[in-house]
Design an enzyme around this catalytic site. Structure first.
Site, short mmCIF file in Angstrom:
data_model
loop_
_atom_site.label_atom_id
_atom_site.label_comp_id
_atom_site.label_asym_id
_atom_site.label_seq_id
_atom_site.Cartn_x
_atom_site.Cartn_y
_atom_site.Cartn_z
N PHE A 124 0.85 -1.19 0.00
CA PHE A 124 0.00 0.00 0.00
C PHE A 124 0.90 1.26 0.00
O PHE A 124 1.87 1.32 0.77
CB PHE A 124 -0.91 -0.01 1.23
CG PHE A 124 -1.97 1.05 1.17
CD1 PHE A 124 -3.11 0.86 0.41
CD2 PHE A 124 -1.81 2.26 1.82
CE1 PHE A 124 -4.09 1.85 0.31
CE2 PHE A 124 -2.77 3.26 1.74
CZ PHE A 124 -3.92 3.04 0.99
N ASP A 196 1.62 -4.76 8.47
CA ASP A 196 0.45 -3.89 8.34
C ASP A 196 -0.77 -4.81 8.25
O ASP A 196 -0.88 -5.61 7.31
CB ASP A 196 0.62 -3.03 7.07
CG ASP A 196 -0.56 -2.09 6.84
OD1 ASP A 196 -1.66 -2.35 7.39
OD2 ASP A 196 -0.40 -1.11 6.08
N LYS A 222 -11.92 -0.21 8.98
CA LYS A 222 -12.32 -1.25 8.01
C LYS A 222 -13.11 -2.34 8.74
O LYS A 222 -14.27 -2.15 9.07
CB LYS A 222 -11.08 -1.81 7.31
CG LYS A 222 -10.32 -0.80 6.47
CD LYS A 222 -9.12 -1.47 5.82
CE LYS A 222 -8.18 -0.47 5.18
NZ LYS A 222 -8.71 0.12 3.96
N ARG A 370 -13.11 -4.34 -6.75
CA ARG A 370 -12.96 -5.12 -5.50
C ARG A 370 -14.31 -5.39 -4.86
O ARG A 370 -15.15 -4.49 -4.74
CB ARG A 370 -12.13 -4.31 -4.49
CG ARG A 370 -10.66 -4.30 -4.71
CD ARG A 370 -9.89 -3.81 -3.49
NE ARG A 370 -10.48 -2.66 -2.79
CZ ARG A 370 -9.92 -2.06 -1.75
NH1 ARG A 370 -8.77 -2.50 -1.28
NH2 ARG A 370 -10.49 -1.03 -1.18
C1 LIG Z 1 -2.74 -1.68 3.70
C2 LIG Z 1 -3.11 -0.31 4.11
N1 LIG Z 1 -2.30 0.39 4.92
C3 LIG Z 1 -2.61 1.65 5.31
C4 LIG Z 1 -3.77 2.25 4.89
C5 LIG Z 1 -4.08 3.68 5.28
O1 LIG Z 1 -3.88 3.90 6.59
P1 LIG Z 1 -4.17 5.30 7.30
O2 LIG Z 1 -5.14 6.06 6.47
O3 LIG Z 1 -4.73 4.91 8.63
O4 LIG Z 1 -2.88 6.01 7.45
C6 LIG Z 1 -4.66 1.56 4.07
C7 LIG Z 1 -5.91 2.20 3.63
O5 LIG Z 1 -6.75 1.64 2.97
C8 LIG Z 1 -4.31 0.26 3.65
O6 LIG Z 1 -5.11 -0.43 2.84
#
Ligand SMILES: Cc1ncc(COP(=O)(O)O)c(C=O)c1O
Length: 411
Positions: A124, A196, A222, A370
């Protein structure tokens, strides 16, 4: 899948009663809980109480009277059993992006000579940006990001790597890593691992302690259904807590914030990962939303998730008219998260046509459609109906209508 079979599955579903705990719009099939969970009734009630009574009447006394001050730890301890962690290793705070920055710096600091952060090219973006941001702050001699293809991760684990940063379930295709195995292989080379869990916490059983994970981050909005922008969480294994330092020192992470000392002294344990004042309204919503899980067996949840997505996958694959949709998620439900992703040149228009027909899905650039299957509120009849609507949109070429082509700021 026939509607009758779906109805039969719903009748024997042990999680069926959980749907009543959510406020869901009528006639809408929500297959996007992997992006934003819907509103649990308890969260709505709690937010009303926090705003009306606690903020409105108790005012500042609420920090003690309504335990606002301990909310990050309370929520962290509620999340801990859901990710296979013993108490005192999880705290709720900030966003994944901010928590990753803290953890990357903390993990690099534990590795005195190694400076390379290894990650996956299609991780991500925020995970990669956090490492890039740290690298530009510290300089490449202190933090250097190395990206490899998913197939090359294991062979890239060597003594030059300081930290391995991976997302357990890929946000696009949903491919799932073997967390225990990769953590073990990384440790054998002296590498610390940050996972993550954005697409896995609340979607499946996790065993962070048993897998000897070092650090992890995860999402509140989520699968935990904490609401838009709900705070994230951070996991630091107990064995690292006394040695580790995090760079975003702030008063809430100090050992005695209300002494107002000029010199920061990190709080013992996981609390040192706090920085500033917690977002109470948002965190309270998440705290309440987590209560929905109190009678949920995560193994049962995961079994239903696989059954839901399998039924959808099989229905789509059996329909000739849907041949042009290319499944990019693994065929084996054990190898993927709670989602299915298909590629198609018109994926965006298809997503818009589905949404217009009250099947809420999402699109990920450049060409991915998705579908999220969240067992707490998704019924088998929803999956059956969604597949039917998708077929209709395809067969009648509805998605080619002009109104489905225009993109907005959020896609
Ligand atoms: C794998 C992953 N990491 C991090 C995030 C975003 O995290 P944040 O907005 O809490 O910084 C997302 C958002 O969809 C994600 O899918």
């Amino acid at each position: 899948m026939t509607l009758q079979l779906a109805q039969e599955f719903d009748l024997i579903d042990p999680l069926a009663k959980k749907r009543a705990e959510f406020l869901l719009p009528r006639d809408t099939i929500y297959l996007d809980g992997n992006s934003l969970g819907p509103l649990p009734k308890v969260a709505k009630t709690r937010v009303e109480e926090v705003v009306g009574k606690q903020w409105g009447e108790d005012l500042i006394a609420s920090w003690n009277k309504n335990n606002w001050i301990s909310l990050p730890a309370t929520v962290g301890d509620k999340i801990a059993p859901l990710i296979g962690a013993a108490q005192g290793q999880v705290v709720c705070c900030d966003s994944i992006s901010i928590n990753l920055f803290k953890l990357l710096a903390a993990a690099l600091n534990l590795q005195s000579t190694r400076k390379i952060v290894l990650s996956q090219t299609d991780n991500f973006p925020t995970d990669l940006y956090a490492a890039q941001g740290l690298s530009s702050l510290l300089g490449e001699t202190q933090c250097q990001l190395k990206l490899v293809d998913v197939k090359s991760i294991v062979e890239s684990l060597d003594e030059s790597i300081a930290v391995l940063l991976l997302t357990h379930v890929n946000f696009r295709g949903g491919e799932k890593h073997d967390m225990a195995l990769i953590t073990k292989l990384a440790h054998a080379k002296g590498i610390l691992v940050i996972w993550d869990l954005a697409h896995s916490a609340g979607a499946m059983p996790l065993q962070l302690d048993a897998a000897k994970v070092d650090f992890a981050v995860g999402c509140g909005y989520k699968y935990f259904n904490g609401g838009p922008g709900a705070p994230a969480f951070i996991y630091v294994a107990a064995r690292h807590q006394s040695k580790v330092k995090q760079p975003l020192a702030g008063w809430m992470g100090d050992q005695s914030p209300f002494d107002f000392n000029s010199q920061y002294k990190a709080a013992p344990g996981i609390n040192k990962f706090l920085s500033g004042t917690p977002n109470i309204i948002s965190m309270a919503a998440l705290d309440a939303a987590l209560d929905v899980f109190c009678d949920v067996d995560l193994e049962q949840l995961w079994q239903k998730s696989m059954k839901l997505s399998e039924l959808f996958r099989q229905t789509v694959s059996q329909h000739n008219g849907l041949d042009a949709l290319l499944l990019i998620s693994p065929n084996d439900p054990e190898q993927r998260g709670s989602q299915l992703a298909y590629s198609h040149p018109d994926a965006f228009a298809i997503s818009q046509a589905l949404i217009d027909h009250k099947v809420i899905v999402d699109f990920r650039a450049p060409n991915i459609l998705r579908f999220g299957f969240t067992p707490l509120y998704t019924r088998f009849i929803d999956v059956s109906r969604a597949a039917q609507i998708l077929e209709e949109i395809f067969t009648k070429k509805i998605y080619q209508h002009k109104q489905y082509q225009a993109k907005q700021q959020v896609t």
